[in-house]
Design an enzyme around this catalytic site. Structure first.
Site, PDB file in Angstrom:
ATOM      1  N   HIS A 410      -3.596   8.285  -2.192  1.00  8.49           N
ATOM      2  CA  HIS A 410      -5.202   7.332  -2.868  1.00  8.49           C
ATOM      3  C   HIS A 410      -5.926   7.438  -3.150  1.00  8.49           C
ATOM      4  CE1 HIS A 410      -6.757   3.761  -0.280  1.00  8.49           C
ATOM      5  NE2 HIS A 410      -6.482   4.603   0.983  1.00  8.49           N
ATOM      6  N   ASP A 414      -5.019   1.342  -4.012  1.00  9.45           N
ATOM      7  CA  ASP A 414      -5.010   1.881  -2.941  1.00  9.45           C
ATOM      8  C   ASP A 414      -3.980   0.523  -1.604  1.00  9.45           C
ATOM      9  OD1 ASP A 414      -8.146   2.152  -3.561  1.00  9.45           O
ATOM     10  OD2 ASP A 414      -8.196   0.643  -4.672  1.00  9.45           O
TER      11      ASP A 414
END
Lengths: 433, 328
Positions: A410, A414
């Site tokens: 992450h 995204d």
């Protein structure tokens, strides 16, 4: 002259190896290229062939010991040959660079001189520098008789001869493999690395009966890699499903045409090819996190996790998968996985992956949350392919379906970008032709 | 044992090989009726006839081309190039055909051929009868390059060369043909293997690496140096290609100083390969820079006598280089 056996550099990033087994004993005869010992690195196990024919004069590193690449493991020669001093060998290419300020020099510190010009002593030749280091000679005490009063090899030898009567014979370096410069235990070299790992908690040992399985180097490395990955990268897993009808049809046709002799396709090459198309569409998913920035890889090198029969797993890499056809990928899959299972991979074949596929569906797993293989940014897990009722145009149809679980870093991706990648993979599979 | 000359040893080797194997034949300019300009084939034409000792036209390309063809056909040709200086017209046959045949046919075809050529100056031969050409061929994998320095080796190495399944360049120091004499077993068959160099004089202080005529001079220079207290080791390289790294490095390990001597021009000469071998694998054994003593970089050996002396490496020049290196 005897030939030395050194710890080979079994791959670009390999710095040490463990002697797992000697296949010959001291005093035994051996032919050149005959297997001499097994060496295990964190990546693979390899048989090391003998560099020469002769008799094994001396084994310096016992089984189970881990030493640096370039360490002398044994000497091969004719019975009665003298084993040379450390450093006297012609084959220097893999040896660690000797530095004059090495801390392992015994006794009081003696200022060491490297080969080259020295302000006070004049020119120091390579052999003088080497002799001085090996025998711990303070060159400022040696009288030079060469050109411009340079210290010659003869001068050092004379000096040593004079000293020898005063001091008792040194213990040869090969008699103390654990203490010498070359044979420093890797724990000393890599001590810091080990300290970084949190101490193992002894949770239920007392009172509960059981046995403790020793940790193989592979087990240790898997533990280390998984722990490290989970610590540095925030893992997020997203799951989509794909209709494999077209792939199944394509596969059936190709395999029928291939007949008995041709390449038989599994689903793995299709999944890998779909990943390639996804990564091409979303290059950000083919990347690594660095402190300088996100590094987008130019090539697509796909790792595929292969479970090993004796436990553990290994991830051979299909280099430049973006340049291969489906059949090209299939051939690589067959070759790499077969050799992975018999422990015949070369170290360079398990490196430089940029993305990984794990086929966890083999035993029925539907979806999973795989752990990223650092320093990659993502890993795709494929579940078992099973026929399920799905709704198509408001009608219920039976289709071969698969869940694809994509775990991504992450820090780099995204949800939106990750799902774009995964959607491309799904689309590629569903529209296969 | 009888003491014979180099050229006689070479003649004997060919005589014995012609008698041993009827596939062997000699081809070259004036090798037949005349017995060779250096008399290396004297008497062989009479003994074996014109089909086995063949006079060729003045065309080196043909001599070697015929040799390659005959070798492929199953014969064992010995091609004589009258002077090494004349070998260039045959260069293409040697480099493009002979050296590559085994490799390009994956071992199915071989060229079991010897090319003999007298080389070297100091005999008043001028520009076109004095050249050293070995460096052109030590660059070519697929060839073996041999240069003997004495009658015993000349005979034994030439016999090995004739029996070798692949092409061998056999360069003979013509100045030594009659000058260098040595003992050769009379009634005993022997060969000298292609490959190993030989330590011909043991010493502690420095090593001189040489071959052919220069090896002869190196031994004389070592004698001179010994009188001055310098203990010189001498290595006769004998086979230049493939190079015997082990013998070279073993000697450097012992003496830590190396002087390489050849008559051929310095730049790109064979000495560079020996020096590079020592630098690459024996660096930590060195107590002095590796030195080369070689012919100067001029296009050829001059004809004028004083100029020829200026060009030629000789015993005194080697002794001086030994003194310099010993003093380092």
């Amino acid at each position: 002259m005897p030939t030395k056996v050194i710890m080979p550099k079994l791959g670009e990033s390999i710095v040490e190896g463990t002697v797992t087994a000697w296949l010959k004993e001291e005093g035994e005869k051996i032919e050149e290229y005959e297997s001499l010992l097994d060496v295990e690195t964190d990546k693979v196990t390899s048989e090391v062939p003998s560099p020469a024919s002769g008799t094994i004069l001396k084994i310096l590193v016992p089984e189970g010991e881990t030493v640096e690449v370039g360490t002398i493991l044994a000497w091969i020669g004719e019975p009665g040959d003298n084993i040379p001093d450390e450093g006297k060998d012609i084959d220097h290419d893999d040896e660690p660079v000797e530095t004059p300020d090495d801390k392992s020099i015994p006794d009081e510190a003696v200022p060491q001189k490297e080969a080259g010009r020295d302000e006070k002593l004049g020119y120091i030749s390579p052999v003088v520098s080497r002799l001085a280091q090996a025998k711990n000679v303070d060159l400022t005490k040696v009288k030079g008789t060469g050109m411009d009063e340079r210290i010659t090899k003869k001068d050092v030898l004379k000096y040593l001869e004079a000293q020898e009567s005063k001091t008792e014979a040194e213990i040869p370096i090969w008699e103390t493999p654990a203490d010498g410069d070359l044979f420093r235990p890797t724990e000393m070299v890599f001590a810091k690395k080990d300290e970084e790992l949190p101490p193992q908690k002894q949770t239920t040992t007392s009172g509960v009966p059981g046995e403790t399985l020793p940790l193989s180097p592979m087990r240790k490395r898997i533990a280390e890699h998984m722990q490290q990955s989970k610590r540095i990268a925030p893992h997020v897993t997203t799951v989509m499903e794909a209709d494999m009808s077209r792939v199944a049809r394509h596969r059936a046709i190709v395999n029928q045409e291939a007949g008995e002799s041709g390449i038989h396709l599994t689903y793995t090459p299709y999944l890998l090819a779909a990943i390639v198309s996804g990564l091409k569409a979303v290059p950000l998913a083919n990347s690594s996190w660095t402190d300088q920035g996100i590094r987008i890889h130019k090539h697509i090198n796909l790792g595929m996790a292969v479970a090993l029969p004796e436990g553990g797993l290994i991830v051979p890499v299909i280099m430049n998968a973006d340049e291969l056809s489906l059949v090209g990928i299939a051939k690589k899959v067959i070759d790499l996985s077969e050799r992975a299972r018999v422990g015949d991979l070369k170290p360079d074949e398990v490196q430089n992956g940029t993305f990984t596929l794990t086929n966890h569906g083999i035993k029925g797993s539907l979806f999973a949350t795989p752990v990223i293989n650092q320093p990659q940014s993502g890993i795709l897990g494929a579940g078992t392919i099973q026929k399920r009722p799905v709704v198509v145009n408001d009608a219920i149809a039976i289709k071969p379906m698969v869940y694809l679980s994509y775990t991504f870093d992450h820090r780099i991706l995204d949800g939106a970008s990750a799902d774009t990648f995964l959607a491309h993979v799904v689309e590629s599979l569903e529209n296969w032709q | 044992m009888t003491e014979i000359t180099m050229v006689e040893a070479i003649r004997q080797a060919m005589d014995e090989e012609l008698a041993r194997d009827d596939r062997v034949f000699i081809i070259g300019e004036d090798v037949g009726v005349r017995g060779g300009v250096f008399r290396a084939t004297q008497g062989l034409f009479e003994k074996y006839g014109e089909e086995r000792v063949m006079d060729s036209p003045l065309a080196e390309l043909t001599i070697v081309g015929v040799g390659v063809g005959a070798a492929l056909y199953g014969k064992r040709p010995i091609c004589e190039i009258q002077f090494a200086d004349f070998i260039y017209p045959a260069f293409n046959q040697i480099v493009s055909e002979a050296s590559k045949m085994y490799y390009r046919s994956n071992g199915q075809w071989t060229v079991p051929m010897v090319i003999r050529a007298p080389y070297g100056g100091g005999i008043g031969g001028g520009l076109y009868h004095s050249q050293s050409v070995e460096a052109f061929f030590t660059h070519v994998p697929g060839l073996k390059v041999v240069i003997p320095s004495n009658p015993y080796d000349a005979k034994g190495l030439l016999k090995s060369a004739v029996r070798d399944p692949n092409p061998v360049m056999f360069f003979e120091p013509k100045k030594g043909y009659r000058l260098i004499k040595g003992e050769v077993p009379e009634d005993q068959e022997y060969t000298v293997p292609i490959g190993p160099a030989k330590v011909t004089r043991e010493g502690q202080d420095l090593t001189v690496f040489a071959y052919g005529m220069m090896h002869h001079y190196a031994l004389q220079a070592a004698e001179k140096a010994a009188e001055e207290g310098i203990d010189v080791e001498v290595v006769d390289l004998r086979t230049l290609y493939p190079i015997d790294q082990e013998t070279i490095l073993k000697s450097v390990r012992k003496t830590s100083k190396a002087l390489i001597v050849h008559e051929d021009n310095l730049t790109g000469g064979y000495g560079a390969e020996v020096a590079a071998t020592i630098a690459e694998w024996g660096f930590k054994d060195l107590d002095a820079p590796v030195r080369r003593l070689a012919g100067p970089d001029v296009p050829a050996v001059p004809f004028s006598h004083p100029m020829q002396e200026w060009f030629m490496v000789n015993t005194e020049k080697i002794a001086n280089a030994i003194r310099d290196l010993a003093a380092f």
